[in-house]
Design a protein around this motif. Structure first.
Motif, PDB file in Angstrom:
ATOM      1  N   ASP A   1      -8.454  -4.729 -10.091  1.00 51.80           N
ATOM      2  CA  ASP A   1      -7.803  -5.345 -11.244  1.00 51.80           C
ATOM      3  C   ASP A   1      -6.608  -4.483 -11.633  1.00 51.80           C
ATOM      4  O   ASP A   1      -6.754  -3.437 -12.268  1.00 51.80           O
ATOM      5  CB  ASP A   1      -8.794  -5.446 -12.407  1.00 51.80           C
ATOM      6  N   LEU A   2      -5.412  -4.937 -11.265  1.00 54.26           N
ATOM      7  CA  LEU A   2      -4.201  -4.146 -11.510  1.00 54.26           C
ATOM      8  C   LEU A   2      -3.723  -4.235 -12.946  1.00 54.26           C
ATOM      9  O   LEU A   2      -2.874  -3.434 -13.367  1.00 54.26           O
ATOM     10  CB  LEU A   2      -3.084  -4.603 -10.569  1.00 54.26           C
ATOM     11  N   SER A   3      -4.242  -5.177 -13.705  1.00 54.42           N
ATOM     12  CA  SER A   3      -3.764  -5.356 -15.076  1.00 54.42           C
ATOM     13  C   SER A   3      -4.101  -4.161 -15.970  1.00 54.42           C
ATOM     14  O   SER A   3      -3.562  -4.048 -17.079  1.00 54.42           O
ATOM     15  CB  SER A   3      -4.353  -6.635 -15.677  1.00 54.42           C
ATOM     16  N   ARG A   4      -4.953  -3.272 -15.501  1.00 48.43           N
ATOM     17  CA  ARG A   4      -5.316  -2.077 -16.273  1.00 48.43           C
ATOM     18  C   ARG A   4      -4.190  -1.053 -16.313  1.00 48.43           C
ATOM     19  O   ARG A   4      -4.226  -0.128 -17.118  1.00 48.43           O
ATOM     20  CB  ARG A   4      -6.551  -1.421 -15.653  1.00 48.43           C
ATOM     21  N   TYR A   5      -3.163  -1.209 -15.437  1.00 48.61           N
ATOM     22  CA  TYR A   5      -2.188  -0.141 -15.244  1.00 48.61           C
ATOM     23  C   TYR A   5      -0.784  -0.578 -15.639  1.00 48.61           C
ATOM     24  O   TYR A   5      -0.368  -1.705 -15.392  1.00 48.61           O
ATOM     25  CB  TYR A   5      -2.204   0.316 -13.779  1.00 48.61           C
ATOM     26  N   THR A   6      -0.065   0.359 -16.242  1.00 51.14           N
ATOM     27  CA  THR A   6       1.349   0.126 -16.564  1.00 51.14           C
ATOM     28  C   THR A   6       2.242   0.540 -15.409  1.00 51.14           C
ATOM     29  O   THR A   6       3.335  -0.009 -15.236  1.00 51.14           O
ATOM     30  CB  THR A   6       1.752   0.926 -17.815  1.00 51.14           C
TER      31      THR A   6
ATOM     32  N   ALA B   1       0.602  -7.122  -0.610  1.00 56.34           N
ATOM     33  CA  ALA B   1       1.983  -7.029  -1.072  1.00 56.34           C
ATOM     34  C   ALA B   1       2.281  -8.119  -2.097  1.00 56.34           C
ATOM     35  O   ALA B   1       2.954  -7.865  -3.110  1.00 56.34           O
ATOM     36  CB  ALA B   1       2.941  -7.118   0.107  1.00 56.34           C
ATOM     37  N   GLU B   2       1.801  -9.332  -1.842  1.00 59.33           N
ATOM     38  CA  GLU B   2       2.019 -10.424  -2.795  1.00 59.33           C
ATOM     39  C   GLU B   2       1.334 -10.139  -4.119  1.00 59.33           C
ATOM     40  O   GLU B   2       1.864 -10.429  -5.191  1.00 59.33           O
ATOM     41  CB  GLU B   2       1.521 -11.739  -2.199  1.00 59.33           C
ATOM     42  N   LYS B   3       0.156  -9.567  -4.057  1.00 60.92           N
ATOM     43  CA  LYS B   3      -0.570  -9.210  -5.286  1.00 60.92           C
ATOM     44  C   LYS B   3       0.194  -8.150  -6.074  1.00 60.92           C
ATOM     45  O   LYS B   3       0.317  -8.229  -7.308  1.00 60.92           O
ATOM     46  CB  LYS B   3      -1.960  -8.698  -4.924  1.00 60.92           C
ATOM     47  N   LEU B   4       0.703  -7.164  -5.368  1.00 63.12           N
ATOM     48  CA  LEU B   4       1.460  -6.098  -6.025  1.00 63.12           C
ATOM     49  C   LEU B   4       2.739  -6.656  -6.641  1.00 63.12           C
ATOM     50  O   LEU B   4       3.117  -6.290  -7.771  1.00 63.12           O
ATOM     51  CB  LEU B   4       1.780  -5.003  -5.012  1.00 63.12           C
ATOM     52  N   LYS B   5       3.402  -7.526  -5.924  1.00 59.02           N
ATOM     53  CA  LYS B   5       4.635  -8.126  -6.434  1.00 59.02           C
ATOM     54  C   LYS B   5       4.357  -8.936  -7.695  1.00 59.02           C
ATOM     55  O   LYS B   5       5.120  -8.870  -8.674  1.00 59.02           O
ATOM     56  CB  LYS B   5       5.250  -9.011  -5.351  1.00 59.02           C
ATOM     57  N   LYS B   6       3.264  -9.688  -7.710  1.00 54.79           N
ATOM     58  CA  LYS B   6       2.899 -10.485  -8.895  1.00 54.79           C
ATOM     59  C   LYS B   6       2.632  -9.570 -10.088  1.00 54.79           C
ATOM     60  O   LYS B   6       3.032  -9.865 -11.224  1.00 54.79           O
ATOM     61  CB  LYS B   6       1.645 -11.306  -8.579  1.00 54.79           C
ATOM     62  N   TRP B   7       2.003  -8.434  -9.828  1.00 54.51           N
ATOM     63  CA  TRP B   7       1.737  -7.467 -10.905  1.00 54.51           C
ATOM     64  C   TRP B   7       3.054  -6.953 -11.487  1.00 54.51           C
ATOM     65  O   TRP B   7       3.182  -6.800 -12.718  1.00 54.51           O
ATOM     66  CB  TRP B   7       0.895  -6.317 -10.355  1.00 54.51           C
ATOM     67  N   VAL B   8       4.036  -6.660 -10.642  1.00 55.70           N
ATOM     68  CA  VAL B   8       5.340  -6.215 -11.132  1.00 55.70           C
ATOM     69  C   VAL B   8       5.992  -7.327 -11.959  1.00 55.70           C
ATOM     70  O   VAL B   8       6.510  -7.073 -13.056  1.00 55.70           O
ATOM     71  CB  VAL B   8       6.260  -5.794  -9.965  1.00 55.70           C
ATOM     72  N   GLN B   9       5.969  -8.524 -11.454  1.00 57.29           N
ATOM     73  CA  GLN B   9       6.577  -9.656 -12.174  1.00 57.29           C
ATOM     74  C   GLN B   9       5.948  -9.849 -13.547  1.00 57.29           C
ATOM     75  O   GLN B   9       6.614 -10.297 -14.486  1.00 57.29           O
ATOM     76  CB  GLN B   9       6.444 -10.930 -11.342  1.00 57.29           C
ATOM     77  N   ASP B  10       4.693  -9.485 -13.677  1.00 59.50           N
ATOM     78  CA  ASP B  10       3.999  -9.618 -14.957  1.00 59.50           C
ATOM     79  C   ASP B  10       4.251  -8.454 -15.899  1.00 59.50           C
ATOM     80  O   ASP B  10       3.673  -8.394 -16.990  1.00 59.50           O
ATOM     81  CB  ASP B  10       2.493  -9.761 -14.714  1.00 59.50           C
ATOM     82  N   GLY B  11       5.090  -7.494 -15.482  1.00 67.05           N
ATOM     83  CA  GLY B  11       5.466  -6.414 -16.404  1.00 67.05           C
ATOM     84  C   GLY B  11       5.164  -5.011 -15.939  1.00 67.05           C
ATOM     85  O   GLY B  11       5.430  -4.043 -16.665  1.00 67.05           O
TER      86      GLY B  11
END
Length: 839
Positions: free
Chosen positions: A649-654, A671-681
């Protein structure tokens, strides 16, 4: 007939599967002495024969204490603890008579390094030999051989061993890297089968990440002899300077298809500060190794592959300290037995070669004793003559006491005299202040070591290097310095070095301000934010109440805080005291420049940082980052294993840090998961070749320079040297800074020395404000780089950032945290963490 018998003897001694899987102690021991039955053999203490299992560090310690208890030839001391709490042992081994006079022997030996040593007679002085084993934990034949060597030195009887112990003091370090040795022993032993399988594809020979080579924080401990940043290094460097050994041996392993290497290395790759006499003695010592290995029937080589250039390695460090460093490299079974191009290579065979080299070293030390002692005396006499021309080095940073302190701390660990400033002064636009600056007089015993630490070098005899080609410490620490200052700048010598303690913050009823220049400012800010307090960062400079505040100044308001005014003041005093960072209370928000209520003060949030580790990630780079967060700034960092990334769960991290990679750390889905996390802030911070991953997965558009090399008039034999000359193995380059950009907050100068060991050259952006760090048009400060690479590097950028959705991607082409001693660029990563969302 005689030659036939000799051949048969050699063949019998060569490793075979049936013979060498399980051996007893006699396999290793010389037959020309008897052995004292009162001395415990290894198997009686550790429960197995040497080489039957890989020795664990706890059992190694157990046996060394048992020997010290049983033998009057041995004393033992615990010099400290590793990061994992394991003891860092040293055995002092010599004759009982020498043991009773050990303090006098040490004093007399040290006197050889001092002025007036010409009157000392070396005829009856013992040579001092430091024998160290397995600094890389997964090169274990050294420490396992140490069991047999220590037993031999304790138990052997007869005139031969009496002569050896009378004429030597042996500083015996059974494990240079206890944590790594333990980690690898666990791995090898857990996979050992009853029927040993030498198939190289067996899991026994394929360690899991990060492997046993490194220490707890995944550092290569054998690169830390000069920087001295690790506890293992600090213990052995103290021992080294307490004794100044004449010979230091460093027992390693290499690929299984090799044989055995001993120095000298490649002559053209010896550091110019190393005297020729050192290399002559190294060659003389090599004759004893060659003779011993000829008798044993083991193959060997020298003057190939390895060099004596970087003084931060164990086999090279003695060369700049009046001794002779010797590197041993044994082909590695990397377990209990492996197939190799030379047949099945068994663990006991590798141990026996290391044992043989250890004893041939001692034989050489006895035979060359006076030559070694006289060379040591001449080395330091000549060093003082070279420094007699006088002069001094001044270094410091008027805004950052900590970095200058830590460089002075390294110098003190190397017995280099450090002085305080006689008085504050300015030179070439730089201010040098007491408590923020130090003076080193060139006329002292360690003159040559001082040159090695401070020098800048751009001319080399060879273009290939086993390790880095530059390490100039004032550049690494990003300090102002004067190479040829007058001696009159020096005040009194500093005996008890202490970091400057700032004044207690004055009580305020309005706000507190903390400049970002100090090295430990990130630690202080993290303490503030972790307490749940609000803080803001100044995007512009300003002046208030007679003090100038730079870009990146941290504002801590008193209003709307979870702590009452008195408690907040008390807490900030604690922060300042523990971090040594000055904090100033102010009574008004009206400033010259931006006022404290301006929108140019942006809120700073508590970062929650994670870092990718595991398969595909470079453990050295990851370990340096972990160490920086954990030990320097007391910041928590979550280590995300690449194998579990898809379920995390990447949402735990800034912030997520992606260190340099060794292959494909993340697949396309990751990579797609990581990119989505960046797009979300989120903020993604990537290093070195991770930039290829960013570009390939369309997280950042990066234009890498490319150039196709064509070899002209290069022979087949020379092809390796040609290709090697195009490698940037580790050099220092000058970059210019846009100090108004958040990535450069905390830097007072507009020039920065950066370490790089890649050929990743990134084109600058068309808009200059997007190039806050850019290499100059002639960037080489120190080290080797080929002319084509230097041309390509000029005016490129080592840093890029771009927005992706609501998040940010930040990319460094270079390692900002190199080997824990590149203090000068550590703040770049901290700026990316705390201010990445403001870029």
């Amino acid at each position: 007939m005689k030659n036939l018998l000799l051949l048969i003897g050699i063949l019998i001694s060569l490793p075979t599967i049936a013979q060498d899987y399980v051996v007893d102690l006699n396999y290793y021991l010389p037959k020309d002495v008897t052995y004292n039955s009162a001395i415990p053999t290894p198997s009686t203490v550790i429960g197995h024969e040497v080489g039957e299992w890989h020795i664990t560090h706890d059992k190694l310690v157990q046996y060394m204490y048992a020997l010290a208890e049983a033998s009057d030839r041995i004393t033992i001391e615990n010099r400290g603890a590793t990061f994992e709490g394991r003891p860092i042992l040293l055995l002092t081994i010599t004759s009982p008579v020498n043991q009773r006079n050990i303090d006098d022997i040490k004093a007399q030996h040290l006197a050889l390094t001092e002025s007036g040593s010409s009157t000392l007679n070396t005829a009856n002085m013992p040579a001092v030999v430091y024998q160290g084993f397995s600094i890389h934990g997964n090169e274990p034949s050294g420490s396992n051989a140490g069991l047999a060597v220590a037993y031999y030195l304790a138990a052997a009887q007869g005139s031969k061993i009496d002569e050896l112990l009378t004429n030597t003091v042996i500083l015996f370090d059974p494990s240079f890297n206890p944590d790594g040795l333990q980690r690898f022993a666990y791995w090898a032993n857990m996979h050992k089968a009853k029927n040993i399988n030498p198939d190289p594809n067996d899991r026994e020979y394929r360690e899991v990440w990060p492997g046993g080579r490194t220490n707890h924080y995944w550092f290569d401990v054998n690169r830390d002899w000069l920087p001295v940043q690790l506890p293992e290094s600090r213990a052995r460097i103290k021992t080294f300077h307490d004794w100044y050994p004449n010979i230091l041996t460093d027992h390693h392993e290499m690929g299984r298809n090799s044989s055995f290497f001993f120095q000298p290395g490649i002559p053209s790759r010896t550091h110019p500060l190393t005297p020729q006499k050192n290399q002559d003695l190294t060659k003389e010592i090599a004759k004893y190794h060659a003779r011993a290995f000829d008798q044993l029937g083991s193959f060997y080589f020298s003057e190939e592959n390895f060099d004596d250039f970087y003084y931060g390695k164990g086999s090279t460090f003695p060369d700049i300290n009046g001794g002779v460093g010797i590197l041993f490299e044994q082909a590695s079974s990397r377990g209990h037995a492996q197939e190799s191009s030379n047949g099945v290579l068994t663990f006991p065979f590798t141990i026996r070669n290391q044992f043989t080299a250890a004893l041939s070293t001692l034989e050489a030390a006895v035979a060359l004793r006076r030559d070694l002692l006289d060379y040591q005396r001449d080395f330091f006499d000549n060093a003082r003559i070279e420094g007699a021309s006088g002069g001094a080095i001044v270094f410091g940073d008027e805004k950052d006491a900590a970095k200058a302190f830590h460089l002075a701390e390294i110098l003190k660990r190397h017995k280099i005299a450090v002085h305080e400033l006689k008085e504050d002064f300015s030179s070439n636009g730089k201010n040098y202040k007491n408590g923020y600056s130090y003076v080193v007089l060139k006329k002292q015993r360690q003159h040559r070591l001082i040159k090695a630490i401070f020098e800048k070098r751009t001319q080399f005899q060879d273009s290939l290097f086993y390790d880095i080609s530059a390490w100039s410490f004032p550049l690494a620490f990003n300090l102002d310095y004067i190479e040829n200052a007058p001696v009159s700048r020096a005040g009194k010598e500093i005996i008890d070095l202490q970091m400057k303690t700032p004044d207690t913050p004055n009580v305020s009823t309005y706000a507190y301000l903390m400049e970002w220049h100090e090295y430990y400012s990130p630690k202080a800010l993290n303490m503030v934010l972790s307490e749940g307090l609000r803080a803001k960062v100044a995007m512009k400079p300003f002046s208030l109440e007679g003090r100038d505040y730079d870009y990146g100044t941290i504002l801590i308001p008193l209003q709307n805080q979870k702590l009452q005014m008195a408690d907040l003041t008390k807490f900030l005093a604690k922060v300042s005291r523990e971090t040594k960072v000055p904090i100033h209370g102010v009574r008004t928000g009206l400033a010259n420049g931006i006022d404290l209520g301006s929108n140019q003060f942006r809120p700073v949030e508590l970062p929650k940082v994670a870092m990718l580790v595991g398969d595909g990630i470079n453990p050295y780079d990851a370990g340096e980052i972990w160490h920086l967060f954990d030990t320097r700034f007391d910041m928590k960092i979550t280590k995300l294993d690449t194998r579990n990334f898809g379920r995390t769960d990447l949402s735990r991290y800034t912030d997520i840090i992606m260190p340099a990679s060794w292959g494909n750390a993340l697949d396309k889905q990751d990579a797609e998961k990581l990119k989505k996390w960046v797009q979300d802030g989120g903020s993604l911070i990537a290093f070195r070749n991770a930039g290829r991953f960013l570009d390939r997965n369309e997280m950042m558009k990066i234009k890498f320079k490319s150039r196709k090399d064509t070899a002209t008039n290069v022979s087949y034999e020379q092809r390796g040297k040609y290709r090697g000359a195009q490698v940037v193995g580790g050099a220092i380059f000058e970059a210019k800074l846009d100090r108004s950009h958040p990535i450069a907050f905390g830097y007072k100068n507009d020039r920065l020395a950066m370490f790089r060991n890649t050929t990743l050259f990134v084109e600058p952006d068309a808009d200059s404000y997007n190039n806050p760090i850019q290499y100059t048009s002639n960037p080489l400060l120190s080290g080797y780089i080929s002319k084509p690479n230097l041309k390509d590097l000029a005016s490129t950028v080592p840093f890029k950032t771009s927005g992706v959705g609501r998040g940010q991607v930040l990319y460094f082409t270079d390692n900002t945290n190199f080997r824990a001693f590149w203090y000068g660029t550590n703040k770049l990563l901290m700026n990316a963490i705390f201010f990445g969302d403001k870029m």
